[in-house]
Design a protein around this motif. Structure first.
Motif, mmCIF file in Angstrom:
data_model
loop_
_atom_site.group_PDB
_atom_site.id
_atom_site.type_symbol
_atom_site.label_atom_id
_atom_site.label_comp_id
_atom_site.label_asym_id
_atom_site.label_seq_id
_atom_site.Cartn_x
_atom_site.Cartn_y
_atom_site.Cartn_z
ATOM 1 N N ASP A 38 -46.854 33.207 -19.582
ATOM 2 C CA ASP A 38 -46.874 32.297 -18.433
ATOM 3 C C ASP A 38 -45.571 32.457 -17.647
ATOM 4 N N ILE A 39 -45.668 32.987 -16.458
ATOM 5 C CA ILE A 39 -44.471 33.325 -15.680
ATOM 6 C C ILE A 39 -43.622 32.100 -15.351
ATOM 7 N N GLN A 40 -44.263 30.975 -15.098
ATOM 8 C CA GLN A 40 -43.498 29.768 -14.774
ATOM 9 C C GLN A 40 -42.667 29.321 -15.982
ATOM 10 N N HIS A 41 -43.261 29.320 -17.157
ATOM 11 C CA HIS A 41 -42.557 28.953 -18.385
ATOM 12 C C HIS A 41 -41.426 29.951 -18.681
ATOM 13 N N ILE A 42 -41.728 31.229 -18.553
ATOM 14 C CA ILE A 42 -40.733 32.263 -18.856
ATOM 15 C C ILE A 42 -39.560 32.179 -17.876
ATOM 16 N N LYS A 43 -39.857 31.993 -16.600
ATOM 17 C CA LYS A 43 -38.792 31.877 -15.595
ATOM 18 C C LYS A 43 -37.902 30.679 -15.907
ATOM 19 N N ASN A 52 -37.378 29.132 -18.778
ATOM 20 C CA ASN A 52 -36.647 29.219 -20.032
ATOM 21 C C ASN A 52 -35.755 30.452 -20.184
ATOM 22 N N TYR A 53 -36.066 31.525 -19.453
ATOM 23 C CA TYR A 53 -35.336 32.779 -19.660
ATOM 24 C C TYR A 53 -34.873 33.451 -18.365
ATOM 25 N N GLY A 54 -35.245 32.891 -17.227
ATOM 26 C CA GLY A 54 -34.947 33.522 -15.944
ATOM 27 C C GLY A 54 -33.477 33.643 -15.619
ATOM 28 N N ASP A 55 -32.639 32.870 -16.292
ATOM 29 C CA ASP A 55 -31.202 32.994 -16.057
ATOM 30 C C ASP A 55 -30.557 33.994 -17.021
ATOM 31 N N GLN A 56 -31.368 34.562 -17.942
ATOM 32 C CA GLN A 56 -30.847 35.505 -18.915
ATOM 33 C C GLN A 56 -31.459 36.901 -18.792
ATOM 34 N N LEU A 57 -32.618 36.983 -18.169
ATOM 35 C CA LEU A 57 -33.319 38.251 -18.003
ATOM 36 C C LEU A 57 -33.837 38.390 -16.588
ATOM 37 N N CYS A 58 -33.773 39.591 -16.052
ATOM 38 C CA CYS A 58 -34.495 39.901 -14.826
ATOM 39 C C CYS A 58 -35.949 40.112 -15.255
ATOM 40 N N LEU A 59 -36.857 39.434 -14.602
ATOM 41 C CA LEU A 59 -38.271 39.492 -14.955
ATOM 42 C C LEU A 59 -39.005 40.402 -13.993
ATOM 43 N N MET A 60 -39.929 41.187 -14.535
ATOM 44 C CA MET A 60 -40.659 42.154 -13.712
ATOM 45 C C MET A 60 -42.112 42.205 -14.162
ATOM 46 N N GLY A 61 -43.031 41.983 -13.218
ATOM 47 C CA GLY A 61 -44.446 42.137 -13.539
ATOM 48 C C GLY A 61 -45.255 40.899 -13.293
ATOM 49 N N ASN A 62 -46.223 40.646 -14.191
ATOM 50 C CA ASN A 62 -47.074 39.476 -14.279
ATOM 51 C C ASN A 62 -48.300 39.486 -13.379
ATOM 52 N N ALA A 90 -41.834 32.572 -9.846
ATOM 53 C CA ALA A 90 -40.811 33.438 -10.435
ATOM 54 C C ALA A 90 -39.667 33.830 -9.504
ATOM 55 N N ALA A 91 -39.863 33.761 -8.205
ATOM 56 C CA ALA A 91 -38.843 34.258 -7.288
ATOM 57 C C ALA A 91 -37.668 33.314 -7.053
ATOM 58 N N PRO A 92 -37.858 31.991 -7.057
ATOM 59 C CA PRO A 92 -36.712 31.120 -6.756
ATOM 60 C C PRO A 92 -35.506 31.400 -7.650
#
Length: 194
Positions: free
Chosen positions: A111-116, A118-128, A154-156
């Motif tokens: 779930d991109i919203q959950h991942i962003k 919880n982890y969006g400040d530690q990982l650059c996310l790509m995909g979904n 995911a973008a904010p």
């Protein structure tokens, strides 16, 4: 079962793979790459292939070694690509030293919203962007809607690269690929602060 009973052989194989990934990364960097993506599918749609003990003892230390050696050669971002449900190992991925994670397969519960959150400040996310239905069998309107929703989630704050949850496979109608990129171009632009 093999991974539980033959840990020595699994460790040897992991070492060979690590050496290969390090040398491959050096070749890519010498050819002008700005980042490295280590493709190492570690999960099914229902969770990680190997038991947590094997991951902790063999796999994560090899990831740390690969990242350390790649960054020693050239300080670049290193991403992990893995399909599947990685929810239970997200902290391990971060602790291994990865800068980003690619795939984020929605059909595997990523779930991109959950991942962003919880982890969006530690990982650059790509995909979904889903390949099971949306990109391959969905309408252009469904693709546009999915891209907008994904960007909203995911973008904010930055740190998100829009892509499918794998690659542009042959089963994607060309019009759906165009809609994905055109929607991202029109809708996914970060505001510029002056």
């Amino acid at each position: 079962i093999y991974a539980l009973t033959n840990t020595t052989e699994i460790g040897i194989l992991a070492g060979v793979v690590a050496e290969f990934e390090i040398e491959k990364a050096k070749l890519f960097l010498d050819s002008g790459a700005d980042a490295i993506l280590i493709a190492d599918d570690i999960a099914f749609n229902t969770g990680v292939f190997l038991p947590p003990k094997i991951m902790r003892e063999i796999i994560y230390p090899r990831y740390k070694e690969m990242i350390r050696e790649i960054k020693r050669y050239r300080d670049v971002a290193v991403f992990l690509h893995s399909d599947g449900d990685l929810n239970k190992v997200m902290d391990n991925i971060i602790e291994s030293g990865f800068d980003g994670l690619q795939s984020l397969q929605p059909s595997a519960g990523m779930d991109i919203q959950h991942i962003k959150k919880n982890y969006g400040d530690q990982l650059c996310l790509m995909g979904n962007i889903d390949l099971d239905y949306v990109m391959t069998r969905g309408t252009p309107a469904e693709v546009e809607d999915t891209v907008k929703k994904t960007l909203d989630a995911a973008a904010p704050g930055g740190g998100f690269i829009l892509s499918t949850c794998n690659t542009l496979v042959n089963s994607i109608p060309p019009e759906n690929a165009l809609v994905m990129y055109r929607t991202a171009d029109a809708y996914g632009v970060y505001p510029i602060s002056l």
